[in-house]
Scaffold this active site. Sequence first.
Site, short mmCIF file in Angstrom:
data_model
loop_
_atom_site.label_atom_id
_atom_site.label_comp_id
_atom_site.label_asym_id
_atom_site.label_seq_id
_atom_site.Cartn_x
_atom_site.Cartn_y
_atom_site.Cartn_z
N HIS A 1 0.84 -1.20 0.00
CA HIS A 1 0.00 0.00 0.00
C HIS A 1 0.87 1.25 0.00
O HIS A 1 0.70 2.15 -0.84
CB HIS A 1 -0.92 -0.01 1.23
CG HIS A 1 -1.74 1.23 1.40
ND1 HIS A 1 -3.06 1.29 1.05
CD2 HIS A 1 -1.43 2.46 1.88
CE1 HIS A 1 -3.53 2.50 1.30
NE2 HIS A 1 -2.55 3.23 1.81
N GLU A 2 1.80 1.33 0.95
CA GLU A 2 2.65 2.51 1.03
C GLU A 2 3.50 2.66 -0.23
O GLU A 2 3.75 3.77 -0.70
CB GLU A 2 3.54 2.46 2.27
CG GLU A 2 2.78 2.48 3.59
CD GLU A 2 1.77 3.61 3.70
OE1 GLU A 2 2.01 4.69 3.12
OE2 GLU A 2 0.73 3.41 4.34
N HIS B 1 1.80 4.59 -2.90
CA HIS B 1 1.99 6.04 -2.80
C HIS B 1 3.31 6.43 -3.46
O HIS B 1 3.38 7.44 -4.17
CB HIS B 1 2.03 6.47 -1.33
CG HIS B 1 0.70 6.47 -0.64
ND1 HIS B 1 -0.38 7.20 -1.09
CD2 HIS B 1 0.29 5.85 0.50
CE1 HIS B 1 -1.40 7.03 -0.26
NE2 HIS B 1 -1.02 6.21 0.71
N HIS C 1 3.10 6.49 -7.15
CA HIS C 1 2.33 7.67 -7.56
C HIS C 1 3.23 8.90 -7.62
O HIS C 1 3.25 9.64 -8.60
CB HIS C 1 1.16 7.88 -6.59
CG HIS C 1 0.18 8.92 -7.03
ND1 HIS C 1 -0.76 9.44 -6.17
CD2 HIS C 1 -0.02 9.53 -8.21
CE1 HIS C 1 -1.50 10.33 -6.82
NE2 HIS C 1 -1.07 10.41 -8.06
#
Length: 705
Positions: free
Chosen positions: A496-497, A500, A503
């Site tokens: 999940h991290e 980021h 992105h």
Amino acid sequence: MGGVAAFAMLAAVPAIAQPAAPVTATVSNNILLQDWKGPYDGIPPWDQVKVSDFPEAFQLSMDEYLREIDVVANNREAPTFANTIEAMQRSGEQLDRVQSIFGVYSSNLATPEVQALNKEWSPKLSATYDKVNLNGALFARIADLYGRKDALGLDAKQLRLLTRTYEGFVRRGAKLDAAGKTQLSAYNQQLATLFADFNARLLADEGKFTQASAAELAGVPQDVKDAAAAAAKEAGLPAGTYAIANTRSAVEPVLSFGTDRALREKVWTAFANRGDNGDANDTNAIIAKIVKARADRAHLLGYKTHADWRMQDTMAKSPAKGMELMMRVWPAAVARVKEEVADQMAFAAKDGLKQIEPWDYRYYQEKVRKAKYDLSQDEIKPYFELSNLVKGMFWSAEQLYDLKFTENTGQVPVFHPDVRTFEVTNAKSGDVVGLFYLDTYARPGKRSGAWATTYRSRAGLLGDKIVLGSNNNNFTKPAPGQPVLISLDDASTLWHEFGHAIHYYLTDVKYPSLGGSPRDFVEYPSQVNENWLLTRPVLDKFARHYKTGEAMPDALVKKIEASDSFNQGFATVEYLSSALVDMKLHTKEDGVVDPDAFEKAALAELGMPKEMVMRHRLPQFGHLFSSDSYSAGYYSYLWSETMDADTWAAFEEAGNPYDRTTADRFRTILLSTGNETDRADAYRQFRGRDPDVKALLKRRGFPAN
């Protein structure tokens, strides 16, 4: 659940046109005030920073920022996009750098000295931003341009930036009278102090641990025991004693596998009651003041509630829209919890239990998982060795987006010896696109949870091309020479991290202020990235046994796939109860609350299953009370997951999770564009329609109707 750490500032540097007065900055040898030097177009000088440098650096960089803004505001030339909006975008770079470094100290290295600085300087920083946001001369120039926006010959991105700048200033109080502006700044400074106090108290409670004996840890996996033994040794406890840190990664294995029910209750109680023990670290009074100040500020700004104010610049736009989505999912999730509890009671009754308590849920959930799927989390962990999974997430990013991560630990300064670094390049062109810092382990002074942050983002206007960013996790550091074996849940957090990170390494915008995302979009790329963890190529290549190196057996992979929607009632209710209470709290018009009583009443109204608690109870809800960033915004994970599930369906429809046509469209339309276009419009361009919530319901195994 993670989040992106960022400072909400206007960003930007001196005017292009003739200044009204010369800009004169105080010259200082303070390392924090220097331009970053070295490779990668300059990097933070972690090896030279002293905590004692911050007060001067804050003061001088704040002064410099205000000087830069005054040049823009007092420019004698008529307002133009270049001498006003672009000039603002160029201001505050020095303060940005200081804040980037202090953000790491306050989150990752929060000694008592750092906490004291945070409390002292947070309100001063807030006052500085208010001086910009409430600058009448500056706003007059922005308003003049906004009033003539259709005649300025702007392109679509410039028009969006001008519109967002104007609307942002209005939301932050630019139209208030002098008395209103003074009152608003007082609220903002009060809140900044309260946030710092909340953080310090929560950090103190999370720095505690529960002592246990070898007998009490019966059933707990050996790697968890080894880490607890190492923690006890570091804390100076007697040999044979174990220390269970008050963090999620340390607590959950004990709750899942510990056969000693009394220890499970003890560990759960310490964790669930962080900030809620009626002692010096209790946060209830602080939270009450925060909620009241937020409500009063919203009224001053012309909004009914804090949630109405916060959600103006989101995809949902209103509290009602956020609640509508959450209540679409909530009943099915609660119904599923009742089914899960019934399954657990078949095992708990054999142990003499008449009811599942919150400290029993994970333990008996593992019993059910084993019975239904012949699968245990403990069976998965030997194949989920942290360093292999890190290689897997890097491999996946390269297949999808041509992002190549090459370790260069030791070649650049870091803020803690445990931090690893990686050069990020475009695998096809070889161009350097970033530097990645990976801070993996929990430690005293590091806030709980997991998060991502950037120290420098890509922005064409500023000539910033190389992104500097980090991922921060709180896995339990192993004993020397031991592997780090993590659960499926922790592995999902890791990915999940990293979503980021992907992105921000792909975002490529001209204007700094268009590099971010609305709160309910920002978790979307990270949640999509979790999907690639359990793809067959990743499992086959990187889910390798930490002792034998053998790939995860096909039979085990199939059992994981078969159990994909297992325990989704618990997972959904745990998260969604927190999001619903957040929204209910911040739609209370008068803002007068007793946090414990409010939480209890809100959960009763929702029909919260008594066998479990919120993922984040109010007294420890850092997302809400360490800053404004996620307040009235925790719903955003579900909003983002609706897009995430629908996006994953696009890859499934393509017949290949690594389909480059789909990945390229995802990258070019949604990931690289920051906030240069309306995010709902961008999603429709990518998918051909709005996201379909049925994909989310299907993923969680809930009825889609």
